[in-house]
Motif scaffolding. Sequence first.
Motif, PDB file in Angstrom:
ATOM      1  N   CYS A  23       0.847  -1.193   0.000  1.00 37.82           N
ATOM      2  CA  CYS A  23       0.000   0.000   0.000  1.00 37.82           C
ATOM      3  C   CYS A  23       0.881   1.241   0.000  1.00 37.82           C
ATOM      4  CB  CYS A  23      -0.951   0.008   1.190  1.00 37.82           C
ATOM      5  SG  CYS A  23      -0.143   0.007   2.802  1.00 37.82           S
ATOM      6  N   GLN A  62      -4.563   3.141   0.725  1.00 40.70           N
ATOM      7  CA  GLN A  62      -4.280   3.182  -0.712  1.00 40.70           C
ATOM      8  C   GLN A  62      -3.480   1.964  -1.183  1.00 40.70           C
ATOM      9  OE1 GLN A  62      -2.665   6.983  -1.936  1.00 40.70           O
ATOM     10  NE2 GLN A  62      -4.239   8.142  -0.862  1.00 40.70           N
ATOM     11  N   PRO A  63      -4.109   0.783  -1.188  1.00 36.65           N
ATOM     12  CA  PRO A  63      -3.417  -0.421  -1.676  1.00 36.65           C
ATOM     13  C   PRO A  63      -2.966  -0.251  -3.124  1.00 36.65           C
ATOM     14  CG  PRO A  63      -5.787  -0.792  -1.444  1.00 36.65           C
ATOM     15  CD  PRO A  63      -5.496   0.513  -0.779  1.00 36.65           C
ATOM     16  N   ASN A  64      -1.797  -0.830  -3.436  1.00 36.29           N
ATOM     17  CA  ASN A  64      -1.270  -0.703  -4.790  1.00 36.29           C
ATOM     18  C   ASN A  64      -1.674  -1.895  -5.654  1.00 36.29           C
ATOM     19  OD1 ASN A  64       0.602  -2.859  -4.328  1.00 36.29           O
ATOM     20  ND2 ASN A  64       2.036  -1.414  -3.377  1.00 36.29           N
TER      21      ASN A  64
END
Length: 318
Positions: free
Chosen positions: A113, A162-164
């Motif tokens: 994240c 905000q996970p990637n």
Amino acid sequence: MWIRKKHPWDIPESEVTDYQVYLNRRQFINGAAGLAAASTIPLSFAAKAPSGEAYADLQPSDFSTEEKLTTYESITSYNNFYEFGTDKESPSALAADFPDRSKPWMITVDGECDKPGQYDYNELIKTQTLEERIYRLRCVEGWSMVIPWVGFPLAEVLKQAQPNSKAKFVEFTTLYDPEQMPGQRRRVLDWPYREGLRMDEAMHPLTLLAVGLYGREMPGQNGAPIRLVVPWKYGFKSIKSIVRIRFVEEMPLTAWVQANAGEYGFYSNVNPDVNHPRWSQRRERRIGEFLKRETLMFNGYGDEVAELYSGMDLKRYF
């Protein structure tokens, strides 16, 4: 796109927080109590008033069922929480003062994240709109309850981190503290307890971080101060006393899969057509009732979640 559908069991737009209202509206004390001796699983006991701090201004939820609630007494005295013992009664006795609410409870959110961090539980819930959600709970052992949880969507916390693009799963970890949790002194499982969800499961609107029940803060034996609730899966997926939420690329090794993958699969969706190796899952005993009832696919939440598993062989991915 996920579309909310109305069902006959949807709760009307009215808030339910006062315990006496619960008692009057749903008539908890009924003739079923007299049949307790005939059941191998305890039926509802005489009503017991909830303890702990009350939450104010709880929002009602469209996701709630209007089914008769399981009594507070049963919910808080018939528990699986192996960190406090492997029988149903030990958690309520040994977790009565857990956790020490005078001390901070920190939750780490990290992994794949962009905004990892640590959250103080008391500060975290101040930023959330708390809802009352009345969900069915189905245990893999064949019993069930209807519980009025207090909580907020897990997605609200996940989005903040905000996970990637590598985040395919979410892993959850329970506190490891044998001094507070005497069951961890025994090698029943490879402690600490770990669970996991696929990202789409974790982000689903039904998936709840619960901080209370019956309008008050969560009792220790039920997973205080914060636990997961995934109502379409067997109860052991709803991990208790969370201290870490981690975004990972590979499917995490959960505690029960590690202990016995043949009995406890990663998905563990409620499915009456997939038996446990040692018993049928077609029927269940609702705590507070004498006769068994039919088990519902996805615990009755199929309209909301079945599309998550489109094209999957649910007998293989159990």
